[in-house]
Design a protein around this motif. Structure first.
Motif, PDB file in Angstrom:
ATOM      1  N   LEU A  92       0.830  -1.209   0.000  1.00 16.26           N
ATOM      2  CA  LEU A  92       0.000   0.000   0.000  1.00 16.26           C
ATOM      3  C   LEU A  92       0.864   1.258   0.000  1.00 16.26           C
ATOM      4  N   LYS A  93       1.965   1.226   0.760  1.00 19.19           N
ATOM      5  CA  LYS A  93       2.863   2.378   0.755  1.00 19.19           C
ATOM      6  C   LYS A  93       3.464   2.607  -0.616  1.00 19.19           C
ATOM      7  N   SER A  94       3.833   1.521  -1.307  1.00 21.89           N
ATOM      8  CA  SER A  94       4.376   1.655  -2.664  1.00 21.89           C
ATOM      9  C   SER A  94       3.339   2.252  -3.604  1.00 21.89           C
ATOM     10  N   ASP A  95       2.077   1.765  -3.465  1.00 18.57           N
ATOM     11  CA  ASP A  95       1.002   2.325  -4.296  1.00 18.57           C
ATOM     12  C   ASP A  95       0.783   3.801  -3.996  1.00 18.57           C
ATOM     13  N   VAL A  96       0.816   4.131  -2.701  1.00 20.41           N
ATOM     14  CA  VAL A  96       0.624   5.546  -2.326  1.00 20.41           C
ATOM     15  C   VAL A  96       1.764   6.408  -2.854  1.00 20.41           C
ATOM     16  N   ALA A  97       3.015   5.890  -2.746  1.00 23.92           N
ATOM     17  CA  ALA A  97       4.162   6.664  -3.253  1.00 23.92           C
ATOM     18  C   ALA A  97       4.061   6.861  -4.764  1.00 23.92           C
ATOM     19  N   GLU A 147       3.681  10.404  -6.616  1.00 19.15           N
ATOM     20  CA  GLU A 147       4.592  10.821  -7.691  1.00 19.15           C
ATOM     21  C   GLU A 147       3.814  11.174  -8.953  1.00 19.15           C
ATOM     22  N   GLU A 148       2.799  10.371  -9.247  1.00 24.60           N
ATOM     23  CA  GLU A 148       1.965  10.665 -10.416  1.00 24.60           C
ATOM     24  C   GLU A 148       1.229  11.985 -10.254  1.00 24.60           C
ATOM     25  N   LEU A 149       0.724  12.227  -9.047  1.00 29.03           N
ATOM     26  CA  LEU A 149       0.031  13.487  -8.788  1.00 29.03           C
ATOM     27  C   LEU A 149       0.984  14.678  -8.889  1.00 29.03           C
ATOM     28  N   GLU A 150       2.212  14.515  -8.395  1.00 23.07           N
ATOM     29  CA  GLU A 150       3.186  15.604  -8.503  1.00 23.07           C
ATOM     30  C   GLU A 150       3.508  15.904  -9.961  1.00 23.07           C
ATOM     31  N   GLU A 151       3.706  14.839 -10.756  1.00 25.27           N
ATOM     32  CA  GLU A 151       3.968  15.052 -12.179  1.00 25.27           C
ATOM     33  C   GLU A 151       2.774  15.709 -12.856  1.00 25.27           C
ATOM     34  N   LEU A 152       1.573  15.266 -12.490  1.00 30.06           N
ATOM     35  CA  LEU A 152       0.374  15.881 -13.040  1.00 30.06           C
ATOM     36  C   LEU A 152       0.278  17.346 -12.635  1.00 30.06           C
ATOM     37  N   GLY A 153       0.643  17.638 -11.381  1.00 24.93           N
ATOM     38  CA  GLY A 153       0.623  19.034 -10.936  1.00 24.93           C
ATOM     39  C   GLY A 153       1.609  19.899 -11.694  1.00 24.93           C
TER      40      GLY A 153
END
Length: 284
Positions: free
Chosen positions: A123-128, A132-138
């Motif tokens: 779950l931590k890997s999925d959250v990380a 990361e995907e959200l940061e790139e999207l931002g």
């Protein structure tokens, strides 16, 4: 783009940009739904960092808020584990009868803990990965926002530029291109116009080459002009000296003759006139 279309697009962009767009604003429906829960409102906690971030969110304040909450939850997890462990241990001791844990139960608990840890790690890997995907999207959204802002500024200047170009076109059409012979080039189709432009460019290039070739001869011509100027100055000096000598000689001659020169000149003119008359009469 025509002027009405540009104005309509600009009005749409203004209406969209008038609303503040941020992650906190977008999350208001979720947070408001959570705040409606009585249990959550009863146990709600205040944080100076979170309040300041909600009032004026900036990247730096969000980073500080994230670090604050990470530290807070780390301490909270440690306190929770410690409290639960103490409570279970005390209950096991003071219970009637006391709870005795067997090695088999410990082994089963260790296996369940290992499984839970593996699930937690996944779950931590999925959250990380999600973070990361959200940061790139931002970052992509920030770049797109900057591009939209730049294009909006250019679009604001577009109607004025279109009006200026239309006025220039009207002025060119009314300036004289009413003459068919003079305005023939202005009424050509696009392909012919491009051919004419290429022809003009070739002429300009040829003129540039001629100017360059003539520019190479300029130093030699300049030296030649300087040489001729020096010779001309010498000749002018000699001419001035000759004229001065001639005037001086004439003055000396007039002084020697004492005015007889004028009489001789008049007699010479009379003899030439008589000769011309006799020649005409005798047809010699």
């Amino acid at each position: 783009m025509s002027l009405p279309n540009a104005t309509a697009v600009l009005a749409t962009l203004d209406s969209l940009q008038s609303r503040a767009i941020s992650i906190l604003k977008l999350s208001e429906p979720i947070t408001s739904a959570l705040h409606l829960d009585p249990a959550s409102t009863a146990t709600a906690r205040t944080s100076d960092v979170s309040n300041s971030s909600l009032e004026a969110p900036t990247p730096a304040s969000l980073e500080a808020d994230l670090a604050h909450y990470r530290e807070l939850f780390s301490k909270l997890r440690f306190s929770y584990v410690e409290q639960v462990t103490k409570e279970k241990f005390i209950r096991a001791i003071v219970g009637d009868p006391p709870q005795i844990v067997t090695p088999a139960q410990n082994l089963a608990l260790e296996q369940s803990n290992a499984t839970a840890k593996a699930q937690l790690k996944a779950l931590k890997s999925d959250v990380a990965a999600t973070v990361e995907e959200l940061e790139e999207l931002g970052r992509n959204l920030a770049r797109r926002w900057e591009a939209v802002s730049t294009e909006t500024a250019q679009l604001r200047e577009l109607p004025e530029r279109i009006e200026g170009l239309e006025e220039s076109i009207d002025a060119l059409r009314a300036a004289g291109h009413g003459d068919a012979a003079a305005g023939r080039e202005m009424n050509l189709p696009l392909e012919r116009t491009l051919e004419l432009v290429e022809q003009k460019k070739r002429k300009v290039a040829e003129l540039d080459r001629q100017i360059e070739s003539l520019g190479a001869t300029v130093p030699r011509k300049r030296k030649e002009v300087e040489r001729l100027g020096a010779e001309l100055a010498t000749l002018e000096a000699r001419r001035a000296n000759s004229m001065a000598a001639a005037r001086e000689a004439r003055k000396r001659k007039e002084a020697r003759l004492g005015g007889a020169e004028d009489d001789l000149e008049q007699r010479g003119r009379w003899w030439r006139a008589e000769e011309a008359v006799l020649t005409k009469m005798l047809e010699i």
